[in-house]
Design a protein around this motif. Structure first.
Motif, PDB file in Angstrom:
ATOM      1  N   ARG A 252       0.734  -1.214  -0.058  1.00 46.87           N
ATOM      2  CA  ARG A 252       0.127  -0.053   0.031  1.00 46.87           C
ATOM      3  C   ARG A 252       0.892   1.071   0.030  1.00 46.87           C
ATOM      4  O   ARG A 252       0.777   2.066  -0.769  1.00 46.87           O
ATOM      5  CB  ARG A 252      -0.856  -0.143   1.293  1.00 46.87           C
ATOM      6  CG  ARG A 252      -1.987   1.357   1.286  1.00 46.87           C
ATOM      7  CD  ARG A 252      -2.705   1.258   2.563  1.00 46.87           C
ATOM      8  NE  ARG A 252      -3.375  -0.040   2.616  1.00 46.87           N
ATOM      9  CZ  ARG A 252      -3.256  -0.759   3.739  1.00 46.87           C
ATOM     10  NH1 ARG A 252      -2.406  -0.396   4.584  1.00 46.87           N
ATOM     11  NH2 ARG A 252      -4.097  -1.750   3.728  1.00 46.87           N
ATOM     12  N   GLY A 253       1.972   1.250   0.825  1.00 43.10           N
ATOM     13  CA  GLY A 253       2.806   2.315   0.881  1.00 43.10           C
ATOM     14  C   GLY A 253       3.467   2.808  -0.419  1.00 43.10           C
ATOM     15  O   GLY A 253       3.682   3.725  -0.689  1.00 43.10           O
ATOM     16  N   ARG A 254       3.668   1.624  -1.416  1.00 46.28           N
ATOM     17  CA  ARG A 254       4.469   1.934  -2.676  1.00 46.28           C
ATOM     18  C   ARG A 254       3.331   2.337  -3.889  1.00 46.28           C
ATOM     19  O   ARG A 254       3.756   2.861  -4.717  1.00 46.28           O
ATOM     20  CB  ARG A 254       5.212   0.755  -3.086  1.00 46.28           C
ATOM     21  CG  ARG A 254       6.369   0.335  -2.154  1.00 46.28           C
ATOM     22  CD  ARG A 254       7.332  -0.840  -2.817  1.00 46.28           C
ATOM     23  NE  ARG A 254       6.338  -2.107  -3.380  1.00 46.28           N
ATOM     24  CZ  ARG A 254       6.156  -2.969  -2.349  1.00 46.28           C
ATOM     25  NH1 ARG A 254       6.526  -3.035  -1.075  1.00 46.28           N
ATOM     26  NH2 ARG A 254       5.465  -3.815  -3.043  1.00 46.28           N
ATOM     27  N   THR A 255       2.257   1.627  -3.710  1.00 49.27           N
ATOM     28  CA  THR A 255       1.197   1.783  -4.660  1.00 49.27           C
ATOM     29  C   THR A 255       0.019   2.579  -4.651  1.00 49.27           C
ATOM     30  O   THR A 255      -0.618   3.043  -5.608  1.00 49.27           O
ATOM     31  CB  THR A 255       0.714   0.293  -4.980  1.00 49.27           C
ATOM     32  OG1 THR A 255       2.012  -0.625  -4.872  1.00 49.27           O
ATOM     33  CG2 THR A 255      -0.050   0.010  -6.270  1.00 49.27           C
ATOM     34  N   ILE A 256      -0.458   2.815  -3.391  1.00 45.58           N
ATOM     35  CA  ILE A 256      -1.597   3.575  -3.231  1.00 45.58           C
ATOM     36  C   ILE A 256      -1.379   5.022  -2.485  1.00 45.58           C
ATOM     37  O   ILE A 256      -0.789   5.157  -1.502  1.00 45.58           O
ATOM     38  CB  ILE A 256      -2.664   2.866  -2.540  1.00 45.58           C
ATOM     39  CG1 ILE A 256      -2.848   1.467  -3.085  1.00 45.58           C
ATOM     40  CG2 ILE A 256      -3.887   3.593  -2.072  1.00 45.58           C
ATOM     41  CD1 ILE A 256      -3.580   1.422  -4.331  1.00 45.58           C
ATOM     42  N   GLY A 257      -1.905   6.168  -3.046  1.00 47.38           N
ATOM     43  CA  GLY A 257      -2.198   7.431  -2.396  1.00 47.38           C
ATOM     44  C   GLY A 257      -3.510   7.477  -2.027  1.00 47.38           C
ATOM     45  O   GLY A 257      -4.584   7.521  -2.779  1.00 47.38           O
ATOM     46  N   LEU A 258      -3.822   7.893  -0.548  1.00 49.73           N
ATOM     47  CA  LEU A 258      -5.017   7.756  -0.131  1.00 49.73           C
ATOM     48  C   LEU A 258      -5.566   9.524   0.083  1.00 49.73           C
ATOM     49  O   LEU A 258      -4.537  10.045   0.681  1.00 49.73           O
ATOM     50  CB  LEU A 258      -5.362   7.068   1.244  1.00 49.73           C
ATOM     51  CG  LEU A 258      -5.167   5.648   0.876  1.00 49.73           C
ATOM     52  CD1 LEU A 258      -5.002   4.926   2.184  1.00 49.73           C
ATOM     53  CD2 LEU A 258      -6.481   5.124   0.049  1.00 49.73           C
TER      54      LEU A 258
ATOM     55  N   ALA B  19      -0.428  12.268  -0.723  1.00 54.93           N
ATOM     56  CA  ALA B  19      -0.715  11.039  -1.390  1.00 54.93           C
ATOM     57  C   ALA B  19       0.284  10.729  -2.368  1.00 54.93           C
ATOM     58  O   ALA B  19       0.398   9.526  -2.749  1.00 54.93           O
ATOM     59  CB  ALA B  19      -2.171  11.050  -1.727  1.00 54.93           C
ATOM     60  N   LEU B  20       0.877  11.660  -3.173  1.00 56.56           N
ATOM     61  CA  LEU B  20       1.896  11.651  -4.113  1.00 56.56           C
ATOM     62  C   LEU B  20       3.361  11.253  -3.723  1.00 56.56           C
ATOM     63  O   LEU B  20       4.201  10.994  -4.368  1.00 56.56           O
ATOM     64  CB  LEU B  20       1.758  12.840  -5.031  1.00 56.56           C
ATOM     65  CG  LEU B  20       0.471  12.941  -5.804  1.00 56.56           C
ATOM     66  CD1 LEU B  20       0.543  14.494  -6.357  1.00 56.56           C
ATOM     67  CD2 LEU B  20       0.083  11.932  -7.022  1.00 56.56           C
ATOM     68  N   ALA B  21       3.503  11.243  -2.302  1.00 56.16           N
ATOM     69  CA  ALA B  21       4.997  11.283  -1.850  1.00 56.16           C
ATOM     70  C   ALA B  21       5.730  10.400  -2.476  1.00 56.16           C
ATOM     71  O   ALA B  21       7.033  10.307  -2.689  1.00 56.16           O
ATOM     72  CB  ALA B  21       4.802  11.606  -0.334  1.00 56.16           C
TER      73      ALA B  21
END
Length: 239
Positions: free
Chosen positions: A87-93, A162-164
């Motif tokens: 999730r940390g690599r793939t998803i921005g919430l 979210a884009l970080a």
């Protein structure tokens, strides 16, 4: 992390919850494909299953049955630290109420995911945060606390956060629900720009007039897709 082709693929997705009279189906056998660079608005009334669907795409909630692939990963089979790392690599919430930490500056809020996931070398983190804040139009707010910003500025900071980690997929849950109409249009325009740049954006919303922003509108009712309409022309936003 750059992803092309079909980024999200959902097959026969079901989510049940226990209720006083037995199991209640929130999502009832959904099939859905989303390609890179699409800006998909998922609309529907409260209880239609749209937030449940978004939470399963993020790996926050596990399906009762069915398959979910995001950026090539079968996420319904992931658990624990593997799921968190994915999730940390793939998803921005992005959330309705921003969820910025009040004691950190805007730049520090954007840096936080980089610190947690260690995807960016420490010496580059602040520079990247400033680039992202410039991308969303609030670079001058970098060293201020969130409480000093307007609602629209706080949402832009949340989008920068979210884009970080260069996540290819942005998932937004009612991101304009706490904003006035002019600010909402500005945020929608920003999502359209991000999709045009190659990000895949899936946004849950009650809003119905998304012409000129979303490339596609998926309507849910009673846990099922009732309509799936693509825009006739490329969106450019109005902001």
């Amino acid at each position: 992390m750059e992803v092309s082709g079909t980024v999200i693929s959902v097959r026969d997705l079901v989510k049940d919850y226990p209720g006083p009279a037995g199991r209640v189906a929130a999502v009832r056998g959904i099939d859905l494909d989303v390609d890179a660079g699409e800006f998909v608005a998922v609309v529907g009334r409260s209880g239609s299953g749209k937030t449940t669907l978004l939470n399963m795409l993020a790996g926050i909630d596990q399906p009762t049955s069915g398959e979910i692939r995001v950026a090539g990963q079968r996420i319904d089979e992931l658990r624990g630290s593997r799921l968190a790392a994915w999730r940390g690599r793939t998803i921005g919430l992005v959330f309705q109420f921003f969820q910025l930490l009040p004691t950190l500056t805007v730049a520090e809020n954007v840096i936080l995911p980089m610190d947690l996931c260690r995807t960016v070398p420490p010496r580059r983190r602040r520079g990247l945060a400033l680039q992202l804040l410039d991308r969303v139009g609030i670079a001058e707010q970098a060293d201020k606390l969130p409480a000093t910003l307007s609602g629209g500025q706080q949402q832009r900071a949340a989008i920068a956060r979210a884009l970080a980690n260069r996540a290819p997929v942005l998932l937004a849950d009612e991101p304009t629900g706490n904003l006035d109409s002019a600010t909402s249009e500005s945020v929608l325009g920003l999502f359209a720009e991000l999709a045009a740049d190659g990000n895949t954006v899936v946004m849950v919303t009650h809003e119905r007039d998304l012409s000129g922003y979303a490339t596609r509108q998926v309507t849910l009712a009673d846990g099922l897709i009732r309509a799936d309409v693509r825009a006739c022309a490329e969106p450019g936003g109005r902001s």
